[in-house]
Design a protein around this motif. Sequence first.
Motif, short mmCIF file in Angstrom:
data_model
loop_
_atom_site.label_atom_id
_atom_site.label_comp_id
_atom_site.label_asym_id
_atom_site.label_seq_id
_atom_site.Cartn_x
_atom_site.Cartn_y
_atom_site.Cartn_z
N VAL A 100 0.87 -1.18 0.00
CA VAL A 100 0.00 0.00 0.00
C VAL A 100 0.91 1.23 0.00
CG1 VAL A 100 -1.75 1.35 1.25
CG2 VAL A 100 -1.84 -1.14 1.34
N GLU A 101 0.52 2.23 -0.78
CA GLU A 101 1.25 3.50 -0.77
C GLU A 101 0.26 4.64 -0.91
OE1 GLU A 101 5.14 5.69 -2.75
OE2 GLU A 101 4.43 3.80 -3.61
N THR A 102 0.45 5.67 -0.09
CA THR A 102 -0.34 6.89 -0.18
C THR A 102 0.64 8.05 -0.38
OG1 THR A 102 -0.27 7.48 2.18
CG2 THR A 102 -2.01 5.92 1.48
N ASP A 103 0.14 9.25 -0.40
CA ASP A 103 1.03 10.41 -0.51
C ASP A 103 1.98 10.52 0.67
OD1 ASP A 103 -0.13 11.12 -2.92
OD2 ASP A 103 -1.42 12.66 -2.04
N ASN A 104 1.57 10.00 1.84
CA ASN A 104 2.34 10.20 3.08
C ASN A 104 2.93 8.94 3.69
OD1 ASN A 104 1.68 13.06 3.28
ND2 ASN A 104 -0.39 12.37 3.77
N ALA A 136 5.36 2.74 7.28
CA ALA A 136 6.24 3.85 7.63
C ALA A 136 5.78 5.14 6.96
CB ALA A 136 7.67 3.54 7.20
N PRO A 137 6.00 6.27 7.62
CA PRO A 137 5.71 7.54 6.98
C PRO A 137 6.81 7.87 5.98
CG PRO A 137 6.71 7.97 9.09
CD PRO A 137 6.53 6.46 8.98
N LYS A 138 6.48 8.65 4.99
CA LYS A 138 7.50 9.10 4.05
C LYS A 138 8.37 10.19 4.66
CE LYS A 138 5.06 7.64 -0.08
NZ LYS A 138 4.46 8.04 -1.37
N THR A 139 7.87 10.81 5.73
CA THR A 139 8.62 11.81 6.48
C THR A 139 9.49 11.10 7.50
OG1 THR A 139 6.80 13.38 6.26
CG2 THR A 139 8.38 13.80 8.03
N HIS A 140 10.75 11.50 7.60
CA HIS A 140 11.65 10.86 8.55
C HIS A 140 11.42 11.42 9.96
CE1 HIS A 140 15.29 8.77 9.86
NE2 HIS A 140 15.38 9.77 10.72
N VAL A 141 11.03 10.54 10.86
CA VAL A 141 11.04 10.80 12.31
C VAL A 141 11.55 9.52 12.96
CG1 VAL A 141 9.24 12.57 12.36
CG2 VAL A 141 8.60 10.20 12.60
N ILE A 196 -0.17 12.11 10.16
CA ILE A 196 0.41 11.02 9.36
C ILE A 196 0.44 9.73 10.18
CG2 ILE A 196 2.45 10.21 8.11
CD1 ILE A 196 2.96 13.14 7.29
N LEU A 197 0.65 9.83 11.49
CA LEU A 197 0.56 8.65 12.35
C LEU A 197 -0.84 8.05 12.27
CD1 LEU A 197 1.92 6.75 14.37
CD2 LEU A 197 1.33 8.39 16.17
N VAL A 241 -3.69 2.79 7.07
CA VAL A 241 -2.98 1.91 6.13
C VAL A 241 -2.77 0.53 6.77
CG1 VAL A 241 -0.79 1.53 4.93
CG2 VAL A 241 -1.95 3.75 4.77
N ALA A 242 -2.41 0.48 8.05
CA ALA A 242 -2.24 -0.80 8.73
C ALA A 242 -3.53 -1.62 8.67
CB ALA A 242 -1.81 -0.58 10.18
N GLN A 243 -4.66 -0.95 8.88
CA GLN A 243 -5.95 -1.64 8.80
C GLN A 243 -6.23 -2.12 7.38
OE1 GLN A 243 -8.27 -2.28 11.59
NE2 GLN A 243 -8.62 -3.80 9.98
N GLN A 244 -5.88 -1.32 6.38
CA GLN A 244 -6.07 -1.74 4.98
C GLN A 244 -5.26 -2.99 4.68
OE1 GLN A 244 -4.84 1.82 2.91
NE2 GLN A 244 -6.91 2.66 2.85
N VAL A 245 -4.03 -3.04 5.16
CA VAL A 245 -3.19 -4.23 4.96
C VAL A 245 -3.85 -5.43 5.62
CG1 VAL A 245 -0.98 -5.30 5.55
CG2 VAL A 245 -1.03 -2.94 4.71
N ALA A 246 -4.27 -5.28 6.86
CA ALA A 246 -4.89 -6.39 7.58
C ALA A 246 -6.20 -6.82 6.94
CB ALA A 246 -5.11 -6.00 9.05
#
Length: 111
Positions: free
Chosen positions: A20-24, A42-47, A60-61, A67-72
């Motif tokens: 899965v990939e989104t803008d963020n 993971a977010p595309k933003t580094h933290v 984004i969190l 996204v985690a739910q979409q994967v599951a």
Amino acid sequence: MSDCIFCTIVAGGIPADVVVETDNVVAFRDIAPKAPLHVLVAPKTHVPNVAAAAREIPEILAEMAIVAQQVADAESGGEFRWIFNTGPSAGQTVFHVHGHVMNGGSLGWSE
């Protein structure tokens, strides 16, 4: 960050099995899975960790959770564990926040 493997994956410099990939956010299969379903979100933003994500990129969190739910939903009937390791003694080896979406097999926990 140029020395961060997940930033390199996000930039397309290292191939990953993206599910899965989104803008963020990007979700990709772990290269050393510990369960039949083991996808990193993971977010595309580094933290560096989940606490920093909550402070610096809370929206984004929240998107990472979606996204985690979409994967599951797609891979394990909607049920999953979402695990964040924070710090070396907790098992964090890549210091770019990521949640492990896992299900199936024994994870060694009763709850």
